[in-house]
Design a protein around this motif. Structure first.
Motif, PDB file in Angstrom:
ATOM      1  N   THR A 100       0.649  -1.162  -0.044  1.00 26.70           N
ATOM      2  CA  THR A 100      -0.035   0.013  -0.051  1.00 26.70           C
ATOM      3  C   THR A 100       0.849   1.286  -0.027  1.00 26.70           C
ATOM      4  O   THR A 100       0.641   2.462  -0.807  1.00 26.70           O
ATOM      5  N   ARG A 101       1.856   1.265   0.817  1.00 19.94           N
ATOM      6  CA  ARG A 101       2.698   2.408   1.110  1.00 19.94           C
ATOM      7  C   ARG A 101       3.601   2.660  -0.625  1.00 19.94           C
ATOM      8  O   ARG A 101       3.574   3.636  -0.850  1.00 19.94           O
ATOM      9  N   PHE A 102       3.803   1.546  -0.814  1.00 22.64           N
ATOM     10  CA  PHE A 102       4.648   1.637  -2.193  1.00 22.64           C
ATOM     11  C   PHE A 102       3.936   2.245  -3.194  1.00 22.64           C
ATOM     12  O   PHE A 102       4.241   3.050  -3.942  1.00 22.64           O
ATOM     13  N   LEU A 103       2.453   1.759  -3.379  1.00 28.36           N
ATOM     14  CA  LEU A 103       1.696   2.346  -4.350  1.00 28.36           C
ATOM     15  C   LEU A 103       1.417   3.731  -4.189  1.00 28.36           C
ATOM     16  O   LEU A 103       1.445   4.781  -5.114  1.00 28.36           O
ATOM     17  N   LEU A 104       1.045   4.195  -2.874  1.00 35.70           N
ATOM     18  CA  LEU A 104       0.739   5.426  -2.595  1.00 35.70           C
ATOM     19  C   LEU A 104       2.019   6.491  -2.992  1.00 35.70           C
ATOM     20  O   LEU A 104       1.733   7.420  -3.619  1.00 35.70           O
ATOM     21  N   GLY A 105       3.161   5.914  -2.488  1.00 37.36           N
ATOM     22  CA  GLY A 105       4.271   6.806  -2.888  1.00 37.36           C
ATOM     23  C   GLY A 105       4.650   6.748  -4.447  1.00 37.36           C
ATOM     24  O   GLY A 105       5.075   8.090  -4.903  1.00 37.36           O
ATOM     25  N   ALA A 106       4.385   5.861  -5.175  1.00 35.91           N
ATOM     26  CA  ALA A 106       4.356   5.982  -6.645  1.00 35.91           C
ATOM     27  C   ALA A 106       3.503   6.829  -7.069  1.00 35.91           C
ATOM     28  O   ALA A 106       4.016   7.648  -7.913  1.00 35.91           O
ATOM     29  N   LEU A 107       2.167   6.722  -6.798  1.00 32.74           N
ATOM     30  CA  LEU A 107       1.308   7.713  -7.165  1.00 32.74           C
ATOM     31  C   LEU A 107       1.692   9.303  -6.798  1.00 32.74           C
ATOM     32  O   LEU A 107       1.584  10.151  -7.676  1.00 32.74           O
ATOM     33  N   LEU A 108       2.323   9.453  -5.553  1.00 31.52           N
ATOM     34  CA  LEU A 108       2.678  10.820  -5.348  1.00 31.52           C
ATOM     35  C   LEU A 108       3.917  11.546  -6.234  1.00 31.52           C
ATOM     36  O   LEU A 108       3.793  12.258  -6.661  1.00 31.52           O
ATOM     37  N   LEU A 109       4.707  10.350  -6.454  1.00 39.00           N
ATOM     38  CA  LEU A 109       5.766  10.753  -7.225  1.00 39.00           C
ATOM     39  C   LEU A 109       5.492  11.306  -8.774  1.00 39.00           C
ATOM     40  O   LEU A 109       5.951  12.022  -9.157  1.00 39.00           O
ATOM     41  N   LEU A 110       4.504  10.584  -9.152  1.00 35.50           N
ATOM     42  CA  LEU A 110       3.828  10.675 -10.353  1.00 35.50           C
ATOM     43  C   LEU A 110       3.048  12.097 -10.218  1.00 35.50           C
ATOM     44  O   LEU A 110       3.469  12.818 -11.336  1.00 35.50           O
ATOM     45  N   ASN A 111       2.462  12.253  -9.302  1.00 35.80           N
ATOM     46  CA  ASN A 111       1.820  13.647  -8.791  1.00 35.80           C
ATOM     47  C   ASN A 111       2.753  14.506  -8.845  1.00 35.80           C
ATOM     48  O   ASN A 111       2.488  15.877  -9.610  1.00 35.80           O
ATOM     49  N   LEU A 112       3.656  14.586  -8.232  1.00 32.33           N
ATOM     50  CA  LEU A 112       4.865  15.628  -8.204  1.00 32.33           C
ATOM     51  C   LEU A 112       5.555  15.863  -9.580  1.00 32.33           C
ATOM     52  O   LEU A 112       5.809  17.111 -10.028  1.00 32.33           O
ATOM     53  N   ALA A 113       5.600  14.904 -10.280  1.00 33.52           N
ATOM     54  CA  ALA A 113       6.319  14.852 -11.589  1.00 33.52           C
ATOM     55  C   ALA A 113       5.424  15.688 -12.387  1.00 33.52           C
ATOM     56  O   ALA A 113       5.872  16.140 -13.303  1.00 33.52           O
ATOM     57  N   GLY A 114       4.200  15.503 -12.391  1.00 28.42           N
ATOM     58  CA  GLY A 114       3.150  15.883 -13.509  1.00 28.42           C
ATOM     59  C   GLY A 114       2.689  17.214 -13.267  1.00 28.42           C
ATOM     60  O   GLY A 114       2.181  17.900 -14.153  1.00 28.42           O
ATOM     61  N   CYS A 115       2.866  17.842 -12.082  1.00 27.46           N
ATOM     62  CA  CYS A 115       2.493  19.028 -11.777  1.00 27.46           C
ATOM     63  C   CYS A 115       3.272  20.066 -12.096  1.00 27.46           C
ATOM     64  O   CYS A 115       4.492  20.206 -12.346  1.00 27.46           O
ATOM     65  N   LYS A 116       2.757  21.330 -12.734  1.00 27.89           N
ATOM     66  CA  LYS A 116       3.556  22.531 -13.120  1.00 27.89           C
ATOM     67  C   LYS A 116       3.293  23.664 -12.230  1.00 27.89           C
ATOM     68  O   LYS A 116       2.311  23.884 -11.347  1.00 27.89           O
ATOM     69  N   GLU A 117       4.245  24.689 -12.283  1.00 26.75           N
ATOM     70  CA  GLU A 117       4.042  25.828 -11.448  1.00 26.75           C
ATOM     71  C   GLU A 117       2.644  26.404 -11.474  1.00 26.75           C
ATOM     72  O   GLU A 117       2.412  26.842 -10.449  1.00 26.75           O
ATOM     73  N   ASP A 118       2.201  26.687 -12.799  1.00 31.00           N
ATOM     74  CA  ASP A 118       0.906  27.188 -12.887  1.00 31.00           C
ATOM     75  C   ASP A 118      -0.417  26.435 -12.552  1.00 31.00           C
ATOM     76  O   ASP A 118      -1.400  26.862 -12.775  1.00 31.00           O
ATOM     77  N   ASP A 119      -0.213  24.924 -12.030  1.00 33.14           N
ATOM     78  CA  ASP A 119      -1.523  24.227 -11.880  1.00 33.14           C
ATOM     79  C   ASP A 119      -2.205  24.883 -10.490  1.00 33.14           C
ATOM     80  O   ASP A 119      -1.580  25.518  -9.846  1.00 33.14           O
ATOM     81  N   ALA A 120      -3.434  24.351 -10.427  1.00 35.06           N
ATOM     82  CA  ALA A 120      -4.120  24.963  -9.455  1.00 35.06           C
ATOM     83  C   ALA A 120      -3.763  24.308  -8.188  1.00 35.06           C
ATOM     84  O   ALA A 120      -2.796  23.184  -8.431  1.00 35.06           O
ATOM     85  N   VAL A 121      -3.996  24.765  -7.083  1.00 31.65           N
ATOM     86  CA  VAL A 121      -3.471  24.141  -5.817  1.00 31.65           C
ATOM     87  C   VAL A 121      -4.173  22.660  -5.678  1.00 31.65           C
ATOM     88  O   VAL A 121      -5.213  22.851  -5.751  1.00 31.65           O
ATOM     89  N   TYR A 122      -3.196  21.840  -5.094  1.00 33.42           N
ATOM     90  CA  TYR A 122      -3.610  20.545  -5.096  1.00 33.42           C
ATOM     91  C   TYR A 122      -3.573  19.876  -3.570  1.00 33.42           C
ATOM     92  O   TYR A 122      -2.994  20.484  -2.915  1.00 33.42           O
ATOM     93  N   GLU A 123      -4.406  19.026  -3.203  1.00 40.60           N
ATOM     94  CA  GLU A 123      -4.582  18.495  -2.077  1.00 40.60           C
ATOM     95  C   GLU A 123      -3.223  18.316  -1.455  1.00 40.60           C
ATOM     96  O   GLU A 123      -2.440  17.372  -1.862  1.00 40.60           O
ATOM     97  N   PRO A 124      -2.653  18.583  -0.101  1.00 38.38           N
ATOM     98  CA  PRO A 124      -1.368  18.018   0.613  1.00 38.38           C
ATOM     99  C   PRO A 124      -1.245  16.672   0.679  1.00 38.38           C
ATOM    100  O   PRO A 124      -2.419  16.063   1.252  1.00 38.38           O
ATOM    101  N   LYS A 125      -0.265  16.034   0.406  1.00 36.88           N
ATOM    102  CA  LYS A 125      -0.142  14.651   0.488  1.00 36.88           C
ATOM    103  C   LYS A 125       1.208  14.425   1.286  1.00 36.88           C
ATOM    104  O   LYS A 125       2.185  15.215   1.171  1.00 36.88           O
ATOM    105  N   LEU A 126       1.341  13.331   2.481  1.00 33.52           N
ATOM    106  CA  LEU A 126       2.283  13.062   3.064  1.00 33.52           C
ATOM    107  C   LEU A 126       2.497  11.675   3.654  1.00 33.52           C
ATOM    108  O   LEU A 126       1.502  11.122   4.326  1.00 33.52           O
TER     109      LEU A 126
END
Length: 560
Positions: free
Chosen positions: A11-37
């Motif tokens: 579960t942690r591995f998958l969540l971490g992988a999704l987060l990394l994808l999220n981080l990689a895909g976001c641009k500076e001008d994207d809307a504010v997205y939900e904090p993840k930790l």
């Protein structure tokens, strides 16, 4: 692996992988997205000494970290999004056990806590006698070994009187309904010192040769001793003056998870060591079994093990590795013996994969295998160093080769002042055999002769026709003697049957092992060129610490 732990890991591995994808895909001008930790570890159990540790977490927001205790010192308190490795230092504790909380916050909104538990600072010695039930802080009020391990903190020495001790406590992460999961678990940086008289009193001194302290698995325990204290800078576990026997590793490929390390039940009937630093001194690991692999000692997961003046003898495995298996770990071995062990591959000493085994002044003898490498076997990017070693009378019924030293799949070995003789193999290379990949072997001032292999082949052999030639300097291989440049010495001939006596010391007239060996100056030069470098005092003496000064004798032993 425990199913719940495995599920959490996935579960942690998958969540971490999704987060990394999220981080990689976001641009500076994207809307504010939900904090993840996401935290990798939520608890730390630490020693009572000063130590350094690392928190790993993922976040898609700027982060802040704070500690509620002044004895936990953070290297950094804020930073930008990403995968973070944050170091913190724990100060020495001289008092009771204490707990601190580290709070990690993502963008001031999402919070998670990490608990740090530091053991108490009481470093009083603890005293153990068979059948005792006292508080344990004097011989007169001695306690049981199980209780001593339970109350011990890092820095304690547990003094153990003569007697037989059998474990009754289930290993951490184990199954209480499984009789094999009992063990003497060492989760703190303590010294277990045996060899005291059964009626020890204040002032009694240890003598392990006179008073035997036996830790017995009773033929039931998968591991008699389990060392689970994770590596920490400047800390180690010490096993001294003990006899560890009658363990029986199981057949099932299952594990008990301790501090993120999986301790397999089918490896290490006598001792299993995971991600730990351990010294084994004046100790016997003998007469253990495994229904699968490695009956004697198994060290894995980045462990560092030092063995001195010890014996790993008569351990029998149904599968591979009878005596010792070093896996992705380092072993430094001095003045020890590995005799009479039995197994499939690597009946004596086994390094696989990415292992480092450095052996000095030691004997590997009378081990019986059924596959590759009867005596000393390294595989898969492993490294071996043999200095002043005697490898004799090992055997294997397999045609796979390697009676004395076996190297399989890209390894490096240096053989110095070593005698390899009397080994018998049904395949090639009764002395040294190399197979698969590029295996580099350097042979200095050694004798590899008098071994028995298939089709009367060479004592030093290789599977690949184009294998690189070994480096050979002032050594005997088979009947030929070689000079400092690796050239066969014309007119020099060696016969192991007549030129080694019953103690494996070179003898007789016209013996090239007496005439063409290295001087002490030569040996010091070789010692400094090796990795690790060999101390001059060690390389200029023989297996029994006899001086080589004034001699030019090859092999492990010199005449006195």
């Amino acid at each position: 692996m425990n199913k719940i732990l495995y599920s959490n890991y996935i579960t942690r591995f998958l969540l971490g992988a999704l987060l990394l994808l999220n981080l990689a895909g976001c641009k500076e001008d994207d809307a504010v997205y939900e904090p993840k930790l996401f935290l990798e570890n939520e608890t730390f159990s630490v020693a009572n000494t000063s130590s350094k540790h690392t928190i790993v977490f993922l976040t898609n927001q700027p982060w802040q970290v704070a500690s509620d205790a002044d004895w936990v010192v953070l290297d950094q308190t804020s930073g930008e999004k990403g995968k973070i490795s944050l170091t913190f230092n724990v100060l020495e504790n001289d008092d009771d056990e204490r707990t601190a909380r580290i709070t990690v916050t993502a963008n001031g909104v999402t919070q998670q806590e990490i608990q740090v538990v530091q053991e108490a600072g009481n470093r009083d010695d603890i005293y153990v006698k068979a059948g005792a039930s006292g508080e344990g802080y004097t011989w007169e009020e001695a306690t049981s070994l199980e209780n001593a391990l339970a109350i011990a903190v890092s820095g304690n020495t547990i003094h153990i009187a003569e007697g037989v001790y059998t474990p009754t406590v289930t290993v951490t992460g184990g199954d209480a309904s499984d009789a094999g999961d009992v063990t003497f678990e060492i989760g703190k940086y303590v010294r277990l010192k045996g060899g005291y008289p059964a009626d020890a009193t204040e002032g009694s001194e240890a003598n392990h040769q006179q008073y035997t302290t036996t830790l017995s698995g009773g033929g039931v325990a998968y591991h008699v001793v389990t060392v689970s204290a994770p590596k920490a800078e400047g800390q180690k576990v010490v096993l001294e003056g003990l006899k560890i026997t009658d363990g029986r590793a199981g057949a099932a490929t299952t594990s008990a998870a301790i501090n993120g390390t999986n301790f397999r039940r089918d490896y290490g009937g006598g001792v299993t060591i995971g991600n730990a630093v351990v010294d084994i001194l004046d100790t016997e690991i003998v007469d253990n079994q495994s229904d699968k692999n490695v009956a004697g000692l198994y060290a894995f997961g980045g462990s560092v093990v030092t063995i001195k003046n010890s014996k790993v003898n008569n351990n029998i495995s149904s599968g591979n590795a009878g005596g010792v298996w070093i896996s992705e770990s380092v072993a430094h071995i001095y003045d020890s013996e590995f005799r009479g062990n039995e197994g499939g591959t690597a009946a004596g000493v086994h390094g696989y994969p990415e292992a480092t085994i450095n052996m000095y002044n030691s004997v590997i003898a009378d081990n019986k295998g059924r596959s590759y490498g009867a005596a000393f076997y390294i595989r898969a990017n492993s490294k071996g160093l043999l200095v002043n070693c005697l490898i004799i009378n090992n055997s294997s019924t397999s045609k796979n080769g390697g009676g004395g030293v076996m190297m399989y799949d890209n390894n490096e070995a240096s053989i110095v002042n070593t005698t390899i003789t009397g080994n018998t193999i049904a395949g090639p290379g009764g002395g040294v055999y190399r197979r698969a990949g590029v295996n580099k072997v350097s042979i200095y001032n050694s004798i590899i002769s008098g071994n028995v292999q298939a089709e009367d082949g060479p004592d030093v052999d290789a599977y690949e026709a184009d294998a690189p030639a070994p480096v050979v300097q002032r050594s005997v291989l088979g009947s030929a003697a070689y000079d400092a440049s690796g050239q066969a010495i014309e007119g020099a001939s060696f016969n192991a049957a007549t030129m080694l006596n019953a103690e494996y010391v070179p003898v007789g007239e016209n013996n090239p092992a007496l005439e063409h060996g290295m001087t002490t100056d030569d040996l010091v030069r070789i010692g400094t060129s090796l990795t690790p470098a060999v101390e001059s005092s060690l390389i200029t003496a023989d297996l029994l610490q006899n001086s080589r000064s004034g001699l030019s004798t090859m092999g492990a032993l010199v005449a006195q």
